[in-house]
Design a protein around this motif. Sequence first.
Motif, PDB file in Angstrom:
ATOM      1  N   LEU A  33       0.830  -1.201   0.000  1.00 52.08           N
ATOM      2  CA  LEU A  33       0.000   0.000   0.000  1.00 52.08           C
ATOM      3  C   LEU A  33       0.865   1.253   0.000  1.00 52.08           C
ATOM      4  O   LEU A  33       0.585   2.218  -0.724  1.00 52.08           O
ATOM      5  CB  LEU A  33      -0.921  -0.014   1.221  1.00 52.08           C
ATOM      6  CG  LEU A  33      -2.008   1.056   1.279  1.00 52.08           C
ATOM      7  CD1 LEU A  33      -2.963   0.914   0.093  1.00 52.08           C
ATOM      8  CD2 LEU A  33      -2.781   0.966   2.594  1.00 52.08           C
ATOM      9  N   ILE A  34       1.932   1.240   0.786  1.00 52.54           N
ATOM     10  CA  ILE A  34       2.826   2.400   0.836  1.00 52.54           C
ATOM     11  C   ILE A  34       3.474   2.625  -0.523  1.00 52.54           C
ATOM     12  O   ILE A  34       3.575   3.762  -1.010  1.00 52.54           O
ATOM     13  CB  ILE A  34       3.882   2.207   1.936  1.00 52.54           C
ATOM     14  CG1 ILE A  34       3.221   2.252   3.330  1.00 52.54           C
ATOM     15  CG2 ILE A  34       4.973   3.279   1.843  1.00 52.54           C
ATOM     16  CD1 ILE A  34       4.126   1.830   4.465  1.00 52.54           C
ATOM     17  N   ARG A  35       3.908   1.548  -1.157  1.00 53.36           N
ATOM     18  CA  ARG A  35       4.528   1.691  -2.486  1.00 53.36           C
ATOM     19  C   ARG A  35       3.535   2.257  -3.499  1.00 53.36           C
ATOM     20  O   ARG A  35       3.897   3.072  -4.361  1.00 53.36           O
ATOM     21  CB  ARG A  35       5.042   0.341  -2.971  1.00 53.36           C
ATOM     22  CG  ARG A  35       6.236  -0.191  -2.170  1.00 53.36           C
ATOM     23  CD  ARG A  35       6.808  -1.439  -2.827  1.00 53.36           C
ATOM     24  NE  ARG A  35       7.875  -2.024  -2.031  1.00 53.36           N
ATOM     25  CZ  ARG A  35       7.736  -3.096  -1.255  1.00 53.36           C
ATOM     26  NH1 ARG A  35       6.556  -3.725  -1.208  1.00 53.36           N
ATOM     27  NH2 ARG A  35       8.750  -3.554  -0.556  1.00 53.36           N
ATOM     28  N   ALA A  36       2.274   1.828  -3.402  1.00 49.91           N
ATOM     29  CA  ALA A  36       1.277   2.233  -4.403  1.00 49.91           C
ATOM     30  C   ALA A  36       0.658   3.598  -4.110  1.00 49.91           C
ATOM     31  O   ALA A  36       0.391   4.375  -5.036  1.00 49.91           O
ATOM     32  CB  ALA A  36       0.176   1.175  -4.490  1.00 49.91           C
ATOM     33  N   GLN A  37       0.419   3.913  -2.815  1.00 48.20           N
ATOM     34  CA  GLN A  37      -0.335   5.124  -2.481  1.00 48.20           C
ATOM     35  C   GLN A  37       0.280   5.920  -1.331  1.00 48.20           C
ATOM     36  O   GLN A  37      -0.409   6.679  -0.666  1.00 48.20           O
ATOM     37  CB  GLN A  37      -1.778   4.751  -2.120  1.00 48.20           C
ATOM     38  CG  GLN A  37      -2.538   4.047  -3.233  1.00 48.20           C
ATOM     39  CD  GLN A  37      -3.994   3.865  -2.894  1.00 48.20           C
ATOM     40  OE1 GLN A  37      -4.730   4.835  -2.729  1.00 48.20           O
ATOM     41  NE2 GLN A  37      -4.428   2.617  -2.768  1.00 48.20           N
ATOM     42  N   GLY A  38       1.561   5.739  -1.118  1.00 45.40           N
ATOM     43  CA  GLY A  38       2.216   6.429  -0.012  1.00 45.40           C
ATOM     44  C   GLY A  38       2.100   7.932  -0.069  1.00 45.40           C
ATOM     45  O   GLY A  38       2.161   8.615   0.957  1.00 45.40           O
TER      46      GLY A  38
END
Length: 474
Positions: free
Chosen positions: A327-332
Amino acid sequence: MSRYAELTPDAYRVLSGVELGAGVARGEWSPVQLARLALDLAREAEPAINAYVGFREDAALAEAAGLEREAAEGRLRSPLHGVPIASKDNMYLVGEPALKGSRTTSAEPARTASPFVQRLVDAGTVVIGRTTTPEFGWKGTGISPLTGITRNPWDPSRNSGGSSAGSGATVGSGAVPIATGSDAGGSVRIPAAFCGTVGLKPTLSAIPVWPGTVNESLSHAGPLTRTVADAQAVLALTRGPDARDPQSAFVRPDPAVTGRPLRVGVVAAPFGIAPSAEVAARTAPAVEAVRRSGIAEFVDLDLDPAVPREIFEGLWVTGRGHGFADLIRAQGDVMDPGLARLLPLAQEYSLPDFLDVLQARRAFNAALFAVFDRVDLLLMPTMPLVAFEADREVPVGGESGAKLPWITWTPYTYPFNVTGQPALTVPFGRGPGRLPVGLQVVGPFSGDETVLAFGAAVERVLAPTDESVVAPRR
């Protein structure tokens, strides 16, 4: 003309959930009447404190009407039948989304409820709305990229605490007598202490936790309430195993200590960390009043282990950093920067590093458990400071650059998530112009009944020190 007795907002705001439920059982008050009062008071407080993600007005009033019919027919589900509550927005309630304080989550309504919430609904409570939390409950303040800042009902310029931010704020404001919370490092007890409510972190998984969390060995479900009796009622209605939380299968309630006085260790500076001058000055006379009351035998006690900061950081950073990695990689870019920062921090830990953390945790837990060979309970401040500025993550002069800034000012709460022991905060000294302070009661693993019984006695002793039990209206 209604057949129910009048209940003014001011009278409602100081009655416990158990007392309100007793009034419903007597036919004195209506569940619909209570739900309307709760909704009106919550909405009235909202511009100042921002405690809710959303209200369930139509659904809550419809459910209350059904419970009113049941009560009229003598069918009472529990001592909390018809009592309005609020639920933290990281727990599932059928028909409602769980946004978890994040812009990344789905607004799709839940099809299955969390056991904590479902058991309270089955007991006849009425959920009026969903309360705010920081993103995925990752920190100890009430600041979220989704909902902004949740504020303290006693002084909206001050912090509500978190992560059960809205739950603490709405109970502290007097809108509802009970709200659900979760606590993986203090997330029930921090807002309870800051907002002037009772807050219970039961033994790990005494109340089952589902959905599971990325830090399941730290995460507890527990209530924020007006009184200890309310916390006792909630625990009685919601504890017990659920297969979705395998840890819950191993919790066995111990009976309260009987046949001799309780032995209580008084800890003035937990883990060698002294509270602020303000907290110390207010806590000392409260503890002295409890000592003089004769409700237990008291001894002064030092907690020998150092505060387990590196242990907690290792567990929290790796759990959250790797658990939310995709999630952090995609929407951080739309997430709380402090939470997004945990991914690179987590990658700094090797497998041997993590195994060292587990070994250190074992040693710390053994040292804490051994303390309870000498005493039955511990009594200490809940927080080393009162609520600080609402828009800050740490108090002025604090460690804003730490891996986990919020644990630098919560050293009295998160150690008992490392151990999984029950801990209860009881407020005192609330009144106009005074921010709340809490006393924390800690017990041995599975010693919830003893913690609550003693906490109720402490509450009775300290009640005269409270000029007001709910925040002043603003």
